[in-house]
Scaffold this active site. Structure first.
Site, PDB file in Angstrom:
ATOM      1  N   ILE A 111       0.868  -1.245  -0.047  1.00  0.00           N
ATOM      2  CA  ILE A 111       0.094  -0.055  -0.022  1.00  0.00           C
ATOM      3  C   ILE A 111       0.687   1.037  -0.137  1.00  0.00           C
ATOM      4  O   ILE A 111       1.618   1.572   1.018  1.00  0.00           O
ATOM      5  CB  ILE A 111      -0.898  -0.105   1.392  1.00  0.00           C
ATOM      6  CG1 ILE A 111      -1.696  -1.417   1.229  1.00  0.00           C
ATOM      7  CG2 ILE A 111      -1.870   1.308   1.120  1.00  0.00           C
ATOM      8  CD1 ILE A 111      -2.637  -1.368   2.576  1.00  0.00           C
ATOM      9  N   MET A 112       1.237   1.803  -1.218  1.00  0.00           N
ATOM     10  CA  MET A 112       2.002   2.907  -1.334  1.00  0.00           C
ATOM     11  C   MET A 112       1.710   4.315  -0.671  1.00  0.00           C
ATOM     12  O   MET A 112       1.292   5.054  -1.459  1.00  0.00           O
ATOM     13  CB  MET A 112       2.271   3.146  -2.792  1.00  0.00           C
ATOM     14  CG  MET A 112       3.036   1.670  -3.569  1.00  0.00           C
ATOM     15  SD  MET A 112       3.356   1.955  -5.127  1.00  0.00           S
ATOM     16  CE  MET A 112       1.615   2.334  -5.851  1.00  0.00           C
ATOM     17  N   ASP A 113       1.545   4.337   0.601  1.00  0.00           N
ATOM     18  CA  ASP A 113       1.012   5.433   1.269  1.00  0.00           C
ATOM     19  C   ASP A 113       1.971   6.482   1.629  1.00  0.00           C
ATOM     20  O   ASP A 113       3.230   6.260   2.049  1.00  0.00           O
ATOM     21  CB  ASP A 113       0.318   4.954   2.752  1.00  0.00           C
ATOM     22  CG  ASP A 113      -0.617   5.993   3.106  1.00  0.00           C
ATOM     23  OD1 ASP A 113      -1.145   5.827   4.326  1.00  0.00           O
ATOM     24  OD2 ASP A 113      -0.879   7.086   2.500  1.00  0.00           O
ATOM     25  N   GLY A 114       1.691   7.768   1.480  1.00  0.00           N
ATOM     26  CA  GLY A 114       2.808   8.771   1.940  1.00  0.00           C
ATOM     27  C   GLY A 114       3.317   9.719   0.940  1.00  0.00           C
ATOM     28  O   GLY A 114       4.364  10.487   1.151  1.00  0.00           O
TER      29      GLY A 114
ATOM     30  N   THR B 200       3.090   1.667   3.881  1.00  0.00           N
ATOM     31  CA  THR B 200       4.049   2.489   4.483  1.00  0.00           C
ATOM     32  C   THR B 200       3.352   3.745   5.069  1.00  0.00           C
ATOM     33  O   THR B 200       2.199   3.756   5.053  1.00  0.00           O
ATOM     34  CB  THR B 200       4.864   3.107   3.340  1.00  0.00           C
ATOM     35  OG1 THR B 200       3.842   3.513   2.229  1.00  0.00           O
ATOM     36  CG2 THR B 200       5.936   2.040   2.789  1.00  0.00           C
TER      37      THR B 200
END
Lengths: 253, 276
Positions: free
Chosen positions: B40-43, B218
């Protein structure tokens, strides 16, 4: 003699290759164990740090962990490793702590249904209610296992298609069955598999893994790993609830 | 003369770095290796704020981070990588942001199909999971074109979740299973218990992949945000406290090492579940 010498030279390389591959395996294995030693050391330091803070919180010295404001916690879920769940006293202690913090709604889950068999039966004899849900003083406790997850959704699908097949008006129109998420939610409720979506899920076990908690209810749930149930303490619980109370979610925005 | 001696160096350095990586991965593979990692490519936006760059640039840096993470995963022997690129919930964002994300997605899909891309390097098969009909036409057709173009590739698989939520995926599986049931049976038949868990699983977007061994989100957030809720029954959930563009090889290696520690426990639970 030349023949013997030739045979020896032909046989030698595979033996040497075999020896060097064993040596290489040993070196790789040694390096791997070293890497894991580093990971274990770091995890140990984090664990001790956490234990120290939890112990301080348990003494009541830190004010901010005392009167927890849990306005945004309508339902708390707890996943317990089935083996650890056999020790019923731990789970009962956990429930009593949660009751003292004024948590109103709890969903207990374990993979193999141990909690249904132990705590669930306790509740049944105490309160004469179903295995799945029980009112305990001011707290509602729901007890689930693997069969309440994916199988529940399959049963909801069967419920929906059953209704569709019986509805002549829909079928004669030639409309293909296309249900919506709210229809699936209603179907889950109709067959007794619907419950509140927990805002927070605490995992008591060796790994941070939800072990098949009903997928339909996990969409925006904060999932916190609490470590083994054997080492549970009040301080970690208070800390997890306090950290949760400070969370803000965007819900995709 | 100096210029000529400077040019080969980056290539040599790359080879040395690649060799060191191979050694490192050989050490790692002494233990159990994950076959499927989900991200989950968060940020990206918070990274842009932190680095004081434009918000859109955060997503661009995020894409670069994605390509290098994919490279390391495939070099390690991971067969399936799944990424959460765009949720159905993300349509709620400001229209300008949604528009620029769509534009970025089209650009990156086209880039992935170019000759020197990672797709050609590893013979990747591309999947797009989600309700693609919710996407604007140019992106939807780019995604479909990419799937067709790589359909016969036999290398590792990259599944990109766009216009995706897990509940929507489960819903579409329910609808497909019900439609198949209706086609097979006649009037008056009782479908009680005809649709099984296995029927739903066959109709999920993820039917051709194994379940994820690790799900990494992340930016330290601890929720799945409607991602792979059905498939992550025995997945090790990890929440490293850094933004997606900062995710690098050492974080990936740490992630695999943590997974290897809990593998015996998760594997035992998975086997118990299969036996019962």
């Amino acid at each position: 003699m030349y023949l013997a010498h030739g045979i020896t030279r032909a046989l030698a390389p595979p033996v040497q290759k075999f020896q060097s591959s064993i040596i290489l395996k040993w070196i790789l294995g040694f390096c791997w164990y070293l890497l894991h030693l580093v990971v274990s050391l770091v995890d140990m330091v984090c664990f001790l740090n956490h234990l120290l803070l939890s112990s301080i919180i348990s003494t009541g010295l830190l004010r901010k962990y005392q009167n927890l404001k849990l306005n945004n916690l309508n339902c708390l879920a707890i996943v317990v490793d089935s083996e650890e769940a056999e020790d019923i006293t731990k789970t009962q202690k956990l429930l009593s702590w949660l009751s003292s913090i004024d948590v109103k709604c709890i969903t207990l889950y374990d993979l193999q249904g141990v909690l249904k068999r132990t705590i669930g039966n306790d509740f049944k004899s105490m309160t004469n209610t179903s295995l799945r849900e029980c009112k305990m003083s001011k707290m509602t406790v729901e007890i689930l296992s693997l069969s309440d997850g994916k199988e529940g959704i399959a049963k909801a699908a069967n419920f929906l298609i059953s209704k569709y097949m019986k509805d002549d008006s829909l079928r004669c129109n030639g409309t293909k069955p296309t249900f919506s998420e709210s229809q699936v939610s209603n179907a889950l409720e109709a067959i007794g598999y619907k419950g509140p979506d927990p805002e927070l899920l605490l995992v008591y076990g060796p790994a941070r893994c939800h072990l098949g908690f009903p997928p339909w209810r996990l969409r925006y749930t904060e999932i916190i790993h609490m470590g083994s149930l054997r080492f549970m303490n009040y301080g970690s619980l208070a800390r997890a609830l306090y950290d949760f109370s400070k969370k803000n979610q965007n819900y995709g925005k | 003369m100096e210029k000529h001696s400077q040019r080969p160096e980056p290539k040599n350095l790359n080879s040395v770095w690649r060799f060191l990586r191979r050694c490192l991965f050989s050490v790692l593979s002494f233990g159990p290796m994950p076959k499927h990692i989900a991200f989950i490519m968060d940020g990206n936006r918070r990274y842009a704020k932190k680095m004081q760059i434009k918000e859109g640039s955060g997503h661009n840096v995020g894409f670069t981070s994605l390509v290098s993470s994919l490279q390391y995963c495939y070099e390690m022997g991971v067969k399936y990588v799944t990424v959460y690129a765009f949720s159905i919930d993300n349509f709620k964002r400001k229209p300008e942001e949604v528009g620029s994300l769509m534009h970025l997605m089209k650009e990156k899909i086209d880039q992935l199909l170019e000759e020197e891309s990672i797709v050609h390097k590893f013979g990747l098969k591309l999947n797009f999971w989600g309700s693609l009909d919710l996407l604007p036409e140019p992106i939807r057709s780019a995604a479909e074109k990419a799937m067709v173009h790589t359909a016969n590739n036999t290398g590792p698989v990259l599944s990109i979740c766009v216009a995706y939520t897990s509940t929507n995926e489960i819903l579409r599986a329910i609808n497909k299973s019900c439609a198949r049931f209706e086609d097979k049976t006649g009037e008056g038949s009782d479908p009680a218990n005809s649709i099984l868990v296995t029927d739903l699983e066959e109709n999920l977007d993820s039917a051709s992949c194994s379940e994820p061994d690790i799900v990494i989100r992340t930016s330290g957030e601890t929720r799945l945000s409607n991602f792979l809720l059905w498939q992550s029954t025995f997945s090790h959930l990890q929440s490293p406290n850094l933004f997606w563009p900062e995710f690098s090889l050492r974080h990936l290696i740490w992630s695999v090492l943590e997974y290897q520690k809990v593998y015996p426990y998760l594997e035992a639970r998975r086997k118990l579940c299969q036996e019962s």
